[in-house]
Write a protein that holds these residues in place. Structure first.
Motif, PDB file in Angstrom:
ATOM      1  N   VAL A 216      30.757  37.591  41.330  1.00 46.27           N
ATOM      2  CA  VAL A 216      31.779  37.337  40.310  1.00 46.27           C
ATOM      3  C   VAL A 216      33.053  38.140  40.597  1.00 46.27           C
ATOM      4  CG1 VAL A 216      30.121  36.734  38.518  1.00 46.27           C
ATOM      5  CG2 VAL A 216      30.771  39.131  38.836  1.00 46.27           C
ATOM      6  N   ALA A 217      33.216  38.582  41.841  1.00 47.44           N
ATOM      7  CA  ALA A 217      34.360  39.430  42.196  1.00 47.44           C
ATOM      8  C   ALA A 217      35.690  38.750  41.913  1.00 47.44           C
ATOM      9  CB  ALA A 217      34.277  39.816  43.674  1.00 47.44           C
ATOM     10  N   GLU A 218      35.737  37.435  42.047  1.00 49.82           N
ATOM     11  CA  GLU A 218      37.002  36.724  41.875  1.00 49.82           C
ATOM     12  C   GLU A 218      37.500  36.735  40.437  1.00 49.82           C
ATOM     13  OE1 GLU A 218      36.415  32.352  42.399  1.00 49.82           O
ATOM     14  OE2 GLU A 218      34.322  32.949  42.661  1.00 49.82           O
ATOM     15  N   TYR A 219      36.691  37.195  39.507  1.00 51.96           N
ATOM     16  CA  TYR A 219      37.103  37.297  38.109  1.00 51.96           C
ATOM     17  C   TYR A 219      37.464  38.732  37.725  1.00 51.96           C
ATOM     18  CZ  TYR A 219      35.099  32.632  37.730  1.00 51.96           C
ATOM     19  OH  TYR A 219      34.813  31.298  37.908  1.00 51.96           O
ATOM     20  N   LEU A 220      37.363  39.676  38.670  1.00 52.49           N
ATOM     21  CA  LEU A 220      37.576  41.089  38.376  1.00 52.49           C
ATOM     22  C   LEU A 220      38.723  41.646  39.221  1.00 52.49           C
ATOM     23  CD1 LEU A 220      33.846  42.276  38.529  1.00 52.49           C
ATOM     24  CD2 LEU A 220      35.123  41.547  36.502  1.00 52.49           C
ATOM     25  N   PRO A 221      39.459  42.628  38.688  1.00 52.19           N
ATOM     26  CA  PRO A 221      40.475  43.290  39.520  1.00 52.19           C
ATOM     27  C   PRO A 221      39.806  43.965  40.721  1.00 52.19           C
ATOM     28  CG  PRO A 221      40.750  43.870  37.197  1.00 52.19           C
ATOM     29  CD  PRO A 221      39.440  43.146  37.310  1.00 52.19           C
ATOM     30  N   GLN A 222      40.467  43.909  41.852  1.00 51.26           N
ATOM     31  CA  GLN A 222      39.905  44.529  43.041  1.00 51.26           C
ATOM     32  C   GLN A 222      39.762  46.038  42.809  1.00 51.26           C
ATOM     33  OE1 GLN A 222      42.262  44.410  46.730  1.00 51.26           O
ATOM     34  NE2 GLN A 222      40.467  43.540  47.710  1.00 51.26           N
ATOM     35  N   GLY A 223      38.571  46.553  43.058  1.00 48.41           N
ATOM     36  CA  GLY A 223      38.297  47.959  42.806  1.00 48.41           C
ATOM     37  C   GLY A 223      37.475  48.193  41.563  1.00 48.41           C
ATOM     38  N   ALA A 224      37.367  47.175  40.690  1.00 44.17           N
ATOM     39  CA  ALA A 224      36.530  47.296  39.493  1.00 44.17           C
ATOM     40  C   ALA A 224      35.084  47.012  39.854  1.00 44.17           C
ATOM     41  CB  ALA A 224      37.000  46.341  38.411  1.00 44.17           C
ATOM     42  N   SER A 225      34.161  47.702  39.201  1.00 47.48           N
ATOM     43  CA  SER A 225      32.742  47.572  39.502  1.00 47.48           C
ATOM     44  C   SER A 225      31.951  47.402  38.207  1.00 47.48           C
ATOM     45  CB  SER A 225      32.252  48.811  40.255  1.00 47.48           C
ATOM     46  OG  SER A 225      30.863  48.750  40.507  1.00 47.48           O
ATOM     47  N   ILE A 226      30.953  46.527  38.237  1.00 42.43           N
ATOM     48  CA  ILE A 226      30.101  46.308  37.072  1.00 42.43           C
ATOM     49  C   ILE A 226      29.074  47.427  36.976  1.00 42.43           C
ATOM     50  CG2 ILE A 226      28.467  44.746  35.957  1.00 42.43           C
ATOM     51  CD1 ILE A 226      29.750  42.444  37.456  1.00 42.43           C
ATOM     52  N   ASP A 227      28.988  48.036  35.798  1.00 45.88           N
ATOM     53  CA  ASP A 227      27.998  49.092  35.559  1.00 45.88           C
ATOM     54  C   ASP A 227      26.729  48.534  34.931  1.00 45.88           C
ATOM     55  OD1 ASP A 227      29.687  51.065  36.545  1.00 45.88           O
ATOM     56  OD2 ASP A 227      30.626  51.359  34.597  1.00 45.88           O
ATOM     57  N   SER A 228      26.892  47.607  33.986  1.00 46.62           N
ATOM     58  CA  SER A 228      25.728  47.044  33.308  1.00 46.62           C
ATOM     59  C   SER A 228      26.109  45.736  32.637  1.00 46.62           C
ATOM     60  CB  SER A 228      25.159  48.027  32.261  1.00 46.62           C
ATOM     61  OG  SER A 228      26.114  48.290  31.256  1.00 46.62           O
ATOM     62  N   LEU A 229      25.085  45.027  32.187  1.00 44.31           N
ATOM     63  CA  LEU A 229      25.273  43.737  31.521  1.00 44.31           C
ATOM     64  C   LEU A 229      24.332  43.658  30.336  1.00 44.31           C
ATOM     65  CD1 LEU A 229      26.406  40.800  31.453  1.00 44.31           C
ATOM     66  CD2 LEU A 229      24.538  40.169  33.001  1.00 44.31           C
ATOM     67  N   GLN A 230      24.879  43.326  29.181  1.00 41.02           N
ATOM     68  CA  GLN A 230      24.075  43.194  27.973  1.00 41.02           C
ATOM     69  C   GLN A 230      24.111  41.745  27.501  1.00 41.02           C
ATOM     70  OE1 GLN A 230      25.170  45.853  24.816  1.00 41.02           O
ATOM     71  NE2 GLN A 230      23.809  44.903  23.322  1.00 41.02           N
ATOM     72  N   VAL A 231      22.929  41.180  27.287  1.00 39.21           N
ATOM     73  CA  VAL A 231      22.823  39.784  26.881  1.00 39.21           C
ATOM     74  C   VAL A 231      22.249  39.710  25.472  1.00 39.21           C
ATOM     75  CG1 VAL A 231      21.744  37.559  27.389  1.00 39.21           C
ATOM     76  CG2 VAL A 231      22.508  39.023  29.261  1.00 39.21           C
ATOM     77  N   SER A 232      22.891  38.924  24.632  1.00 37.94           N
ATOM     78  CA  SER A 232      22.386  38.656  23.289  1.00 37.94           C
ATOM     79  C   SER A 232      22.446  37.159  23.052  1.00 37.94           C
ATOM     80  CB  SER A 232      23.210  39.415  22.237  1.00 37.94           C
ATOM     81  OG  SER A 232      24.570  39.038  22.314  1.00 37.94           O
ATOM     82  N   GLN A 233      22.075  36.720  21.863  1.00 35.97           N
ATOM     83  CA  GLN A 233      22.006  35.294  21.575  1.00 35.97           C
ATOM     84  C   GLN A 233      23.382  34.642  21.724  1.00 35.97           C
ATOM     85  OE1 GLN A 233      18.883  34.093  20.739  1.00 35.97           O
ATOM     86  NE2 GLN A 233      19.724  32.058  21.055  1.00 35.97           N
ATOM     87  N   GLY A 234      23.531  33.821  22.772  1.00 36.87           N
ATOM     88  CA  GLY A 234      24.769  33.071  22.976  1.00 36.87           C
ATOM     89  C   GLY A 234      25.950  33.881  23.461  1.00 36.87           C
ATOM     90  N   GLU A 235      25.724  35.128  23.929  1.00 34.47           N
ATOM     91  CA  GLU A 235      26.843  35.977  24.315  1.00 34.47           C
ATOM     92  C   GLU A 235      26.413  36.989  25.365  1.00 34.47           C
ATOM     93  OE1 GLU A 235      29.951  37.435  21.287  1.00 34.47           O
ATOM     94  OE2 GLU A 235      28.683  39.200  21.633  1.00 34.47           O
ATOM     95  N   ALA A 236      27.329  37.325  26.250  1.00 36.45           N
ATOM     96  CA  ALA A 236      27.060  38.334  27.275  1.00 36.45           C
ATOM     97  C   ALA A 236      28.249  39.285  27.356  1.00 36.45           C
ATOM     98  CB  ALA A 236      26.814  37.688  28.633  1.00 36.45           C
ATOM     99  N   THR A 237      27.956  40.586  27.463  1.00 30.58           N
ATOM    100  CA  THR A 237      29.000  41.596  27.588  1.00 30.58           C
ATOM    101  C   THR A 237      28.800  42.370  28.881  1.00 30.58           C
ATOM    102  OG1 THR A 237      29.192  41.839  25.182  1.00 30.58           O
ATOM    103  CG2 THR A 237      30.083  43.606  26.543  1.00 30.58           C
ATOM    104  N   VAL A 238      29.836  42.393  29.692  1.00 28.99           N
ATOM    105  CA  VAL A 238      29.815  43.098  30.972  1.00 28.99           C
ATOM    106  C   VAL A 238      30.586  44.406  30.816  1.00 28.99           C
ATOM    107  CG1 VAL A 238      30.385  42.975  33.423  1.00 28.99           C
ATOM    108  CG2 VAL A 238      29.780  40.891  32.182  1.00 28.99           C
TER     109      VAL A 238
END
Length: 259
Positions: A216-238
Motif C-alpha cells: 500500500v506504499a502508493e497511498y502513503l508519503p515516502q518515508g512513512a511506515s505502518i506500525d499497526s492496523l486495527q479492524v472493527s465492524q466495517g472500518e479499519a484504522t492504520v
C-alpha cells in the motif's frame, strides 16, 4: 488632696495605602499581559491559517481535501523565537487519496520553523471504511474483504469436477512497513453441491495455505511506515509513524512506490 491625671489613648495609626503610582504600574502590567496574550492568540491563528494554505498547495495532485492545523504549546511567540513548536496537529476528516476517502489525523512533535530541517516525531492515523479498504487492497479473483471485530473475511470460488463451489475464508489481518498481510485461518463452502463425496478440508487447503500480502506504499508519503492496523465492524484504522521527515514540498508531494 490627690490630683488625678487622665492619659489620652494614643491616636490610631493611619494605614498606609499604596500610592497612586503603584496602582498605575499594576495597571500597566495587567494591560501588557493582556496584550501579549491577545498577540499570541492572533499570531498563532495567523500561523495556523498560513500553514493550512501552504500544506494545501504542497499536497500531491491525487490528494484532495481540507486540512485543519492546530499549533499547541503554552506560548506561540516563545516557541517561534526558539525556532521549534512543541506540537502541531493536522486533522483531515474528509480527505481523498487517489479517490479513496480517508479520515486522517497527524501529530507532529518538535516541528522546526525552518522547514528544511526534519521533524522530531510524527504519529498518524488513517481511518477507512469498508468500501475504501476494498479499493486499496486487491485480492485474488476480485474478492471483497468484509471487516469484523479484529477479524476479516472474504469470499471466492473454485471449480471441482466441473462444478463451481463458493467458499468463505476467515482470518487475521496485520500490517507493517508498507504492506498489509491477511493470514487465512479457516475456510467453509458457501455454495455448491452438498452431495459431493469430497474432502472439503483438503479441497480448501489451497486457499488457506499462504498468506496474502498487499503493498500500500502508493497511498502513503515516502518515508512513512505502518506500525499497526486495527479492524472493527466495517472500518479499519492504520497507525503510521515517520522519523526524520522533512515537511518540504518535495516530501509532501512524493508518495511511496510498490515493487
Amino acid at each position: 488632696m490627690t490630683t488625678e491625671h487622665h492619659v489620652s489613648p494614643p491616636a490610631p495609626v493611619a494605614k498606609k495605602r499604596p500610592s497612586r503610582a503603584l496602582w498605575w504600574v499594576i495597571g500597566i502590567v495587567v494591560v501588557l499581559a493582556v496584550l501579549v496574550v491577545v498577540a499570541d492568540i492572533a499570531v498563532r491563528a495567523y500561523a495556523q491559517n498560513r500553514a493550512e494554505a501552504e500544506i494545501a498547495d504542497q499536497l500531491p495532485e491525487q490528494v484532495q481535501g481540507d486540512i485543519q492545523v492546530t499549533i499547541g504549546g503554552f506560548s506561540f511567540l516563545t516557541q517561534l523565537i526558539a525556532g521549534s513548536f512543541d506540537e502541531v496537529q493536522l486533522d483531515a476528516p474528509a480527505l481523498t487519496v487517489d479517490g479513496v476517502p480517508v479520515a486522517a489525523h497527524v501529530t507532529a512533535k518538535g516541528v522546526p520553523t525552518d522547514l528544511t530541517k526534519p521533524v522530531g516525531d510524527i504519529q498518524a492515523s488513517l481511518t477507512l471504511d469498508q468500501n475504501a479498504v476494498n479499493r486499496v487492497i486487491t485480492l485474488p479473483g476480485d474478492a471483497q474483504l468484509a471487516l469484523g471485530d479484529d477479524v476479516v473475511s472474504y469470499e471466492g470460488d473454485i471449480t471441482f469436477l466441473g462444478i463451481d463451489l463458493g467458499y468463505r475464508v476467515t482470518g487475521q489481518v496485520d500490517a507493517s512497513g508498507t504492506e498489509v498481510t491477511i493470514q487465512p485461518e479457516s475456510a467453509t463452502l458457501t455454495q455448491g453441491s452438498n452431495d459431493l463425496n469430497i474432502d472439503v478440508g483438503s479441497l480448501l487447503q489451497n486457499v488457506t495455505n499462504e498468506p496474502i500480502t498487499v503493498c500500500v506504499a502508493e497511498y502513503l508519503p515516502q518515508g512513512a511506515s505502518i506500525d499497526s492496523l486495527q479492524v472493527s465492524q466495517g472500518e479499519a484504522t492504520v497507525y503510521l509513524s515517520a522519523d526524520d521527515f522533512v515537511l518540504s514540498e518535495d516530501s509532501l508531494r512524493t508518495l511511496g512506490t510498490c515493487p
